[in-house]
Design a protein around this motif. Structure first.
Motif, PDB file in Angstrom:
ATOM      1  N   GLY A 112      22.227   0.511 -18.693  1.00 27.63           N
ATOM      2  CA  GLY A 112      21.455   0.823 -17.496  1.00 27.63           C
ATOM      3  C   GLY A 112      22.189   1.603 -16.436  1.00 27.63           C
ATOM      4  O   GLY A 112      21.615   1.911 -15.392  1.00 27.63           O
ATOM      5  N   GLY A 113      23.458   1.926 -16.651  1.00 31.83           N
ATOM      6  CA  GLY A 113      24.201   2.713 -15.671  1.00 31.83           C
ATOM      7  C   GLY A 113      25.217   1.891 -14.897  1.00 31.83           C
ATOM      8  O   GLY A 113      25.061   0.683 -14.710  1.00 31.83           O
ATOM      9  N   VAL A 114      26.270   2.566 -14.432  1.00 34.05           N
ATOM     10  CA  VAL A 114      27.405   1.890 -13.802  1.00 34.05           C
ATOM     11  C   VAL A 114      26.991   1.078 -12.580  1.00 34.05           C
ATOM     12  O   VAL A 114      27.408  -0.063 -12.413  1.00 34.05           O
ATOM     13  CB  VAL A 114      28.486   2.919 -13.424  1.00 34.05           C
ATOM     14  N   SER A 115      26.198   1.643 -11.704  1.00 37.03           N
ATOM     15  CA  SER A 115      25.883   0.953 -10.449  1.00 37.03           C
ATOM     16  C   SER A 115      24.516   0.283 -10.446  1.00 37.03           C
ATOM     17  O   SER A 115      24.177  -0.425  -9.492  1.00 37.03           O
ATOM     18  CB  SER A 115      25.957   1.943  -9.279  1.00 37.03           C
ATOM     19  N   THR A 116      23.725   0.469 -11.517  1.00 36.51           N
ATOM     20  CA  THR A 116      22.348  -0.051 -11.498  1.00 36.51           C
ATOM     21  C   THR A 116      22.005  -0.885 -12.722  1.00 36.51           C
ATOM     22  O   THR A 116      20.847  -1.268 -12.894  1.00 36.51           O
ATOM     23  CB  THR A 116      21.343   1.116 -11.415  1.00 36.51           C
ATOM     24  N   GLY A 117      22.990  -1.161 -13.572  1.00 38.80           N
ATOM     25  CA  GLY A 117      22.675  -1.748 -14.868  1.00 38.80           C
ATOM     26  C   GLY A 117      22.814  -3.248 -14.965  1.00 38.80           C
ATOM     27  O   GLY A 117      22.839  -3.970 -13.967  1.00 38.80           O
ATOM     28  N   TRP A 118      22.924  -3.725 -16.191  1.00 45.52           N
ATOM     29  CA  TRP A 118      22.945  -5.149 -16.512  1.00 45.52           C
ATOM     30  C   TRP A 118      23.932  -5.386 -17.645  1.00 45.52           C
ATOM     31  O   TRP A 118      24.389  -4.450 -18.315  1.00 45.52           O
ATOM     32  CB  TRP A 118      21.547  -5.616 -16.921  1.00 45.52           C
ATOM     33  N   GLN A 119      24.257  -6.652 -17.881  1.00 43.15           N
ATOM     34  CA  GLN A 119      25.173  -7.006 -18.966  1.00 43.15           C
ATOM     35  C   GLN A 119      24.352  -7.505 -20.147  1.00 43.15           C
ATOM     36  O   GLN A 119      23.612  -8.489 -20.043  1.00 43.15           O
ATOM     37  CB  GLN A 119      26.161  -8.078 -18.524  1.00 43.15           C
ATOM     38  N   LEU A 120      24.519  -6.820 -21.276  1.00 41.88           N
ATOM     39  CA  LEU A 120      23.775  -7.114 -22.492  1.00 41.88           C
ATOM     40  C   LEU A 120      24.701  -7.763 -23.510  1.00 41.88           C
ATOM     41  O   LEU A 120      25.890  -7.460 -23.571  1.00 41.88           O
ATOM     42  CB  LEU A 120      23.220  -5.810 -23.065  1.00 41.88           C
ATOM     43  N   VAL A 121      24.145  -8.663 -24.307  1.00 45.97           N
ATOM     44  CA  VAL A 121      24.867  -9.196 -25.461  1.00 45.97           C
ATOM     45  C   VAL A 121      23.981  -9.036 -26.696  1.00 45.97           C
ATOM     46  O   VAL A 121      22.792  -9.356 -26.661  1.00 45.97           O
ATOM     47  CB  VAL A 121      25.260 -10.676 -25.262  1.00 45.97           C
ATOM     48  N   LEU A 122      24.592  -8.507 -27.759  1.00 37.18           N
ATOM     49  CA  LEU A 122      23.931  -8.374 -29.055  1.00 37.18           C
ATOM     50  C   LEU A 122      24.564  -9.380 -30.009  1.00 37.18           C
ATOM     51  O   LEU A 122      25.770  -9.628 -29.950  1.00 37.18           O
ATOM     52  CB  LEU A 122      24.128  -6.957 -29.605  1.00 37.18           C
ATOM     53  N   PHE A 162      34.254 -14.454 -17.688  1.00 37.54           N
ATOM     54  CA  PHE A 162      33.927 -13.062 -17.984  1.00 37.54           C
ATOM     55  C   PHE A 162      34.440 -12.167 -16.857  1.00 37.54           C
ATOM     56  O   PHE A 162      34.168 -12.401 -15.680  1.00 37.54           O
ATOM     57  CB  PHE A 162      32.413 -12.891 -18.130  1.00 37.54           C
ATOM     58  N   LEU A 163      35.212 -11.153 -17.229  1.00 35.85           N
ATOM     59  CA  LEU A 163      35.717 -10.160 -16.288  1.00 35.85           C
ATOM     60  C   LEU A 163      34.845  -8.913 -16.344  1.00 35.85           C
ATOM     61  O   LEU A 163      34.498  -8.432 -17.427  1.00 35.85           O
ATOM     62  CB  LEU A 163      37.156  -9.777 -16.645  1.00 35.85           C
ATOM     63  N   HIS A 164      34.496  -8.371 -15.181  1.00 32.92           N
ATOM     64  CA  HIS A 164      33.725  -7.122 -15.145  1.00 32.92           C
ATOM     65  C   HIS A 164      34.004  -6.425 -13.819  1.00 32.92           C
ATOM     66  O   HIS A 164      34.647  -6.972 -12.923  1.00 32.92           O
ATOM     67  CB  HIS A 164      32.225  -7.401 -15.283  1.00 32.92           C
ATOM     68  N   PHE A 165      33.509  -5.208 -13.684  1.00 33.49           N
ATOM     69  CA  PHE A 165      33.685  -4.536 -12.392  1.00 33.49           C
ATOM     70  C   PHE A 165      32.344  -4.227 -11.749  1.00 33.49           C
ATOM     71  O   PHE A 165      31.294  -4.247 -12.384  1.00 33.49           O
ATOM     72  CB  PHE A 165      34.560  -3.285 -12.520  1.00 33.49           C
ATOM     73  N   GLN A 166      32.448  -3.931 -10.454  1.00 34.62           N
ATOM     74  CA  GLN A 166      31.310  -3.511  -9.643  1.00 34.62           C
ATOM     75  C   GLN A 166      31.679  -2.186  -8.994  1.00 34.62           C
ATOM     76  O   GLN A 166      32.759  -2.035  -8.427  1.00 34.62           O
ATOM     77  CB  GLN A 166      31.022  -4.546  -8.550  1.00 34.62           C
ATOM     78  N   ASP A 167      30.801  -1.201  -9.058  1.00 34.14           N
ATOM     79  CA  ASP A 167      31.044   0.089  -8.421  1.00 34.14           C
ATOM     80  C   ASP A 167      30.622   0.011  -6.951  1.00 34.14           C
ATOM     81  O   ASP A 167      29.443  -0.104  -6.646  1.00 34.14           O
ATOM     82  CB  ASP A 167      30.255   1.186  -9.137  1.00 34.14           C
ATOM     83  N   LYS A 168      31.617   0.060  -6.047  1.00 29.98           N
ATOM     84  CA  LYS A 168      31.347  -0.069  -4.612  1.00 29.98           C
ATOM     85  C   LYS A 168      31.569   1.238  -3.863  1.00 29.98           C
ATOM     86  O   LYS A 168      32.093   1.247  -2.733  1.00 29.98           O
ATOM     87  CB  LYS A 168      32.213  -1.187  -4.022  1.00 29.98           C
ATOM     88  N   GLU A 169      31.182   2.332  -4.490  1.00 32.15           N
ATOM     89  CA  GLU A 169      31.263   3.654  -3.859  1.00 32.15           C
ATOM     90  C   GLU A 169      32.692   3.951  -3.376  1.00 32.15           C
ATOM     91  O   GLU A 169      33.593   3.981  -4.172  1.00 32.15           O
ATOM     92  CB  GLU A 169      30.239   3.752  -2.720  1.00 32.15           C
ATOM     93  N   ALA A 170      32.901   4.140  -2.077  1.00 31.48           N
ATOM     94  CA  ALA A 170      34.226   4.501  -1.569  1.00 31.48           C
ATOM     95  C   ALA A 170      35.262   3.422  -1.837  1.00 31.48           C
ATOM     96  O   ALA A 170      36.463   3.704  -1.899  1.00 31.48           O
ATOM     97  CB  ALA A 170      34.164   4.794  -0.072  1.00 31.48           C
ATOM     98  N   TYR A 171      34.827   2.179  -2.008  1.00 30.66           N
ATOM     99  CA  TYR A 171      35.774   1.096  -2.272  1.00 30.66           C
ATOM    100  C   TYR A 171      36.216   1.053  -3.733  1.00 30.66           C
ATOM    101  O   TYR A 171      37.079   0.256  -4.097  1.00 30.66           O
ATOM    102  CB  TYR A 171      35.148  -0.243  -1.885  1.00 30.66           C
ATOM    103  N   GLY A 172      35.605   1.874  -4.555  1.00 33.16           N
ATOM    104  CA  GLY A 172      36.029   1.955  -5.943  1.00 33.16           C
ATOM    105  C   GLY A 172      35.365   0.926  -6.828  1.00 33.16           C
ATOM    106  O   GLY A 172      34.337   0.323  -6.486  1.00 33.16           O
ATOM    107  N   ARG A 173      35.983   0.704  -7.971  1.00 41.50           N
ATOM    108  CA  ARG A 173      35.461  -0.233  -8.967  1.00 41.50           C
ATOM    109  C   ARG A 173      36.225  -1.549  -8.824  1.00 41.50           C
ATOM    110  O   ARG A 173      37.397  -1.640  -9.197  1.00 41.50           O
ATOM    111  CB  ARG A 173      35.592   0.376 -10.359  1.00 41.50           C
ATOM    112  N   VAL A 174      35.538  -2.544  -8.288  1.00 39.40           N
ATOM    113  CA  VAL A 174      36.160  -3.798  -7.884  1.00 39.40           C
ATOM    114  C   VAL A 174      35.982  -4.840  -8.979  1.00 39.40           C
ATOM    115  O   VAL A 174      34.884  -5.038  -9.508  1.00 39.40           O
ATOM    116  CB  VAL A 174      35.544  -4.296  -6.562  1.00 39.40           C
ATOM    117  N   LEU A 175      37.066  -5.521  -9.326  1.00 38.92           N
ATOM    118  CA  LEU A 175      37.054  -6.483 -10.418  1.00 38.92           C
ATOM    119  C   LEU A 175      36.495  -7.833  -9.973  1.00 38.92           C
ATOM    120  O   LEU A 175      36.839  -8.343  -8.906  1.00 38.92           O
ATOM    121  CB  LEU A 175      38.473  -6.671 -10.953  1.00 38.92           C
ATOM    122  N   HIS A 176      35.645  -8.428 -10.818  1.00 40.43           N
ATOM    123  CA  HIS A 176      35.065  -9.750 -10.576  1.00 40.43           C
ATOM    124  C   HIS A 176      35.360 -10.673 -11.757  1.00 40.43           C
ATOM    125  O   HIS A 176      35.491 -10.216 -12.893  1.00 40.43           O
ATOM    126  CB  HIS A 176      33.543  -9.659 -10.414  1.00 40.43           C
TER     127      HIS A 176
END
Length: 429
Positions: A112-122, A162-176
């Motif tokens: 769904g895209g870096v800033s608008t998507g979801w986490q899928l599992v197959l 689970f480790l993932h990132f969030q795209d926060k625009e000027a703040y970059g890709r922040v790890l969660h």
């Protein structure tokens, strides 16, 4: 360690080998647009590589493929096969991670895209599918957009996270870091308040149990420049050169005013020493003194917030003295022109510079620059600057010294310190 080159394929280097040479990697899987590799050593001894495709290079995206590998995992031994097509339900699926648990193969992948998507599992009982799909985490009502990419990890005590990132625009890709548990052989990531098997990200949570307690620490930010080596928080805008700087001399960082012949703006300058934004709101203060070389024309040294748009505050030597100058450039990557404004004349080429980074809303940042002639009273520079991301990164804040002309020698700027503090923690401006 596997890493992709979108133009050439998947490479590997043995990162655990102290003698590993990044200049001589092993080409594991040649091909244009093959990205996001993840290996699986199966229980039957066979080895596989799951990957995605970059549409800009491969001419196709939104699919996940698997290829066989040799036992050492150093070479793909046969053609890859697409095992999942996300064009209808999961466009731009990428970043796959593959696991095996309780007889199932699992592919974790964002869609769904870096800033608008979801986490899928197959999941599937067979490696080559067919795969069932389930959305196991999305933004929901949280402020964590994305959430994107990531990997399942298990602690020493058996907890799943689970480790993932969030795209926060000027703040970059922040790890969660998100809690994770299993229900009916499906993972649930984040907090699932309504029990539908799909979680939402959390911003705070009980820390993982790793078997012992560690002190609370944060990554390095400030630097007094007393050491002979730079801290790991620093990065250059291009491959570095030892002639750009001298460290640890008299408690200063000395940056030489390097001339880059083809540079039109700071976007083209390789010798900017910068670091990522360390928080949503913070303040940076530095002190510098410029020692120009008259053979090099105008020399600039200062503080910059760098992205596709950038703003700087610098000392510049002119024929009749020194000035403090602000430079602002919009769309620097597309040939934008830097607009300069003289803030004040300087009696001596020494000044304290400061920038406050505010957080006026989710994933938004705003910067205010200040200067001081005595290190005590600071004067604001008129107008706020809105920072923007760089290429695949957030904005950065850094130091630089440049020269208008080249010669057989270079002037330099001495930076006494680089101090990051909580916003409004400093004395009266």
């Amino acid at each position: 360690m596997y890493y992709p080159d979108p133009d050439y394929g998947i490479y590997m280097i043995k990162a655990s080998d102290p003698a590993a040479d990044w200049s001589d990697p092993v080409l594991v899987f040649p091909g244009k647009g093959i990205i996001d590799p993840c290996p699986l050593w199966d229980t039957d001894g066979k080895v596989w590589l799951v990957h995605a495709y970059a549409g800009s290079r491969a001419g196709i995206k939104s699919v996940i493929a698997i290829a066989p590998m040799n036992e050492a995992g150093t070479k793909v031994t046969g053609p890859d096969h697409i095992v999942y097509d996300g064009h209808v339900d999961d466009p731009t699926i990428e970043g796959p991670k593959i696991y095996k648990r309780n007889g199932y193969y699992y592919i974790f992948a964002p869609a769904g895209g870096v800033s608008t998507g979801w986490q899928l599992v197959l999941r599937s009982k067979n490696l080559m599918g067919p795969y069932e799909r389930k959305v196991v985490m999305d933004q929901g009502k949280s402020t964590v957009n994305g959430p994107h990419q990531g990997a399942w990890v298990t602690t020493q005590t058996g907890e799943d996270w689970f480790l993932h990132f969030q795209d926060k625009e000027a703040y970059g890709r922040v790890l969660h870091l998100q809690p994770m548990h299993w229900i009916h052989d499906w993972p649930v990531i984040g907090v699932d308040k309504d029990g539908d098997g799909k979680g939402t990200p959390v911003l705070s949570y009980k820390k993982p149990n790793v078997g012992k307690t560690y002190p609370i620490t944060t990554p390095a930010e400030s630097d007094e420049f007393n050491q002979r080596t730079l801290g790991l928080q620093w990065q250059w805008e291009a491959n570095s050169s030892g002639r750009w700087l001298m460290t640890g001399e008299n408690g200063c960082l000395r940056l030489y005013a390097h001339h880059t012949p083809d540079a039109k703006t700071l976007w083209d300058i390789p010798n900017i020493l910068a670091q990522k934004f360390p928080a949503d709101s913070f303040e940076v203060t530095t002190k510098l003194r410029l020692t120009p070389n008259e053979k090099n024309g105008a020399q600039h040294a200062g503080l910059v917030v760098l992205g596709l748009d950038y703003a700087s505050l610098s000392i510049v030597n002119q024929g009749d003295g020194y000035v403090l100058q602000q430079g602002i450039c919009k769309a620097a990557d597309r040939g934008g022109v830097e607009k300069n404004t003289v803030i004040t004349k300087l009696k001596v080429p020494e000044v304290w510079l400061r920038v406050d980074v505010h957080n006026p809303g989710p994933n938004r940042a705003s910067c205010t620059f200040y200067y001081s002639l005595d290190g005590n009273k600071y004067q604001a520079v008129t107008g706020n600057f809105i920072p923007t991301p760089g290429k695949w990164t957030g904005a950065k804040i850094g130091l630089y010294a440049t020269a208008e002309k080249g010669s057989n020698d270079e002037g330099y700027a001495d930076f006494d310190f680089f101090r990051v503090t909580a916003l409004n923690a400093s004395e009266t401006k």
